[in-house]
Structures are given as C-alpha cells and as structure tokens.
Design an enzyme around this catalytic site. Sequence first.
Site, PDB file in Angstrom:
ATOM      1  N   GLN A  27     -41.959  44.754 -32.278  1.00 36.76           N
ATOM      2  CA  GLN A  27     -42.623  45.422 -33.398  1.00 36.76           C
ATOM      3  C   GLN A  27     -41.561  45.831 -34.418  1.00 36.76           C
ATOM      4  OE1 GLN A  27     -46.130  45.918 -33.353  1.00 36.76           O
ATOM      5  NE2 GLN A  27     -45.838  46.431 -35.509  1.00 36.76           N
ATOM      6  N   ASP A  67     -45.434  36.107 -31.740  1.00 36.35           N
ATOM      7  CA  ASP A  67     -45.417  36.497 -33.150  1.00 36.35           C
ATOM      8  C   ASP A  67     -45.012  35.319 -34.038  1.00 36.35           C
ATOM      9  OD1 ASP A  67     -46.171  38.743 -34.439  1.00 36.35           O
ATOM     10  OD2 ASP A  67     -44.236  39.759 -34.362  1.00 36.35           O
ATOM     11  N   LYS A  79     -53.078  46.988 -31.017  1.00 38.24           N
ATOM     12  CA  LYS A  79     -52.884  45.789 -30.188  1.00 38.24           C
ATOM     13  C   LYS A  79     -53.225  46.102 -28.743  1.00 38.24           C
ATOM     14  CE  LYS A  79     -49.426  43.985 -33.325  1.00 38.24           C
ATOM     15  NZ  LYS A  79     -48.078  44.166 -33.804  1.00 38.24           N
TER      16      LYS A  79
END
Length: 284
Positions: free
Chosen positions: A93, A118, A49
Amino acid sequence: MAQIIDGKALSAVIRERVKARVAKLERPPALAVVLAGNDAPSLVYVRNKEKACAEAGIRFVFHQLEENVSQKEMLALIDKLNADGDIDGVLIQQPNPLPPNLDMHEAVCRVDPLKDVDCLHPYNAGLVMAGTAAFLPATPAGVVAMLKESNIEMKGKRCVILGRSNVVGKPLAMLMLQQNATVTVCHSHTRDLREITRQADILIAAVRQPLFVKADMIKENAVVIDVGINRLEGKKICGDADYKDCFEKASYITRVPGGVGPMTVAMLLENCVKAYELRRGVRV
Ligand code: NAP
C-alpha cells in the site's frame, strides 16, 4: 443530461462472480497487504480491501509496519511473503506522499511478479504494454470494465487521459490503445489543456486535483470517467471532475464516491484469484 455509470453496482456483480470462483477452489486465495506507517487514507483503503476480501472469501493478511521501518526490514518481509506458499498476492500500500525513508520502487520490484496483484512490478507493467499481461492494473482495468459494461465503444474514439502516473494514467493509456482508442495523455506541463480535453469523446480525470474538470473543458455528450479521490475538509470526498457542473453536458459520467473506487477493489479481488490460479497452473 448524463447517464450515471454506477461503479458500486457493477463492482457488486463482479465481486459476486469472484466469490463464486473462490468457492470452487481447494483453499481460499490469500492476499497480504503491507503498509508502513499510519497514513489515514491508506488505512481506509486497506480496510475497504479487507472487507471486500472477507465478503468474497479471500483470506486477508495485513502487515502494518512502523513508520520508521528500515528498507531492509521491508524487503525482508516481502521476501518472506514471496516464499510463503500460503500467500497468493502481495500488495504494498503506497501512501501519498510516499514515506521519505523508503524506496517504494525497490520494494515493488522485490514482489514476486506472480504475486504482484497490483500489477506494478516492471515485468508486469511491461506485459501490460505488450498486451499479454495475466494481471491487469486494478484501477485502469476497472475503468475499461465500466466502459465496456455500459456498451461505450472505445474503438476509434478520441480518449484523453488527464494524468500520467504509473498506477493510473500510463497503464490506462495502454489498455485503451488495446481497445483501439486514439489516446492522448496529458500532464502538468501540457499546453492548451482545455483545447485538448474539449476534443475528447471519452475523458478520464486522474490528476489528484479536486473538481478540476469543469463543463467548459468537455465537449457536448462526452463520457467523463472520474478516477480522483480527494479528501476535502470535514472528510467529504470528491473527485477530479466537477460532477454537478459536467452532468448536463456529458452523455455518461461516474460519481465519486461510488464510481471507479469500488471497481478498483473488485478488479483487485479478481487478480487475487488469478494469482492463486497462476501459481497452481489452474488457468491464466
Ligand atoms: P498522481 O501520481 O499524483 O499523478 C497525478 C497526475 O496528474 C500527474 O501525472 C500530474 O502531472 C497530473 N496533473 C496534476 N496537475 C495537473 C494539471 N493541472 N493539469 C494536467 N495534469 C496535471 O496521481 P494518481 O496516483 O495517478 O491518482 C490520480 C487520482 O486518482 C488521485 O486523486 C488518486 O487519489 C486517485 N486514485 C483513485 C483510485 C481509485 O481506485 N479510484 C486509484 C488510484 C488513484 P505530472 O506528471 O506532470 O506531475
């Protein structure tokens, strides 16, 4: 023999588009990523990312917390990132398995929905269900984009999704319903799985089981989209579908690596730009 849907090539096109959008903004959008601990696959995803953000001109801020970080400290960091006007997106994450000392659901719920790139906050997940979401969950959106770009019609098709996670299976079912597909979602308690998968015009594999989908589970000319990322011994990566086995029988197929994975990153970058624009009222 299947045509390969090249997620890497398609993601490169999308990332270039994002880069061009970013170049027109007043300042680069900024993405903050939070990870508790040292989970090796999570660190690989974070680095991917970071690289993609750098290439697109998006500022990337990584907060790696101690493995034994307390829930209170984690939430305090999220509050700080929510309040920081220079941060547009916040992503937690999530290692697999999840760290036992942390309540990830509470952490995800603490992220400002406007910064939830997300798309895991229940508010945004609800908007996905309603079909009115500003952010689309990156992996499911990547799958739909791959099908659309390959001119694979979803309308009226029988789509079978293997897996019902909040990250992949469930939101993907919502997105495919919005495309007027007839969707069946399977899980570990599904009976007669093979009979169901063999009816699929489009089969999506997201089960976290290496090479799970074999040729005898698909119908002739099925489209096979493999979301899985499994690490085998020796660090080799494979999907949830047996690519070699299914290749002759499928009409379209994705590879691992080089399929859905790069699309997920590209869609995340799009969400970062959307988050920037949303908070400034530029465009939704
Ligand atoms: P997950 O949370 O582990 O969920 C797996 C799902 O598969 C569960 O719903 C489980 O059923 C179901 N399942 C497991 N064994 C099964 C079986 N034998 N038959 C039918 N269903 C079965 O996984 P996830 O987060 O959705 O991820 C799925 C895969 O995609 C993983 O390999 C992951 O690494 C990968 N992934 C890739 C990307 C990407 O960017 N390409 C992004 C996210 C995830 P139950 O609910 O009954 O347990």
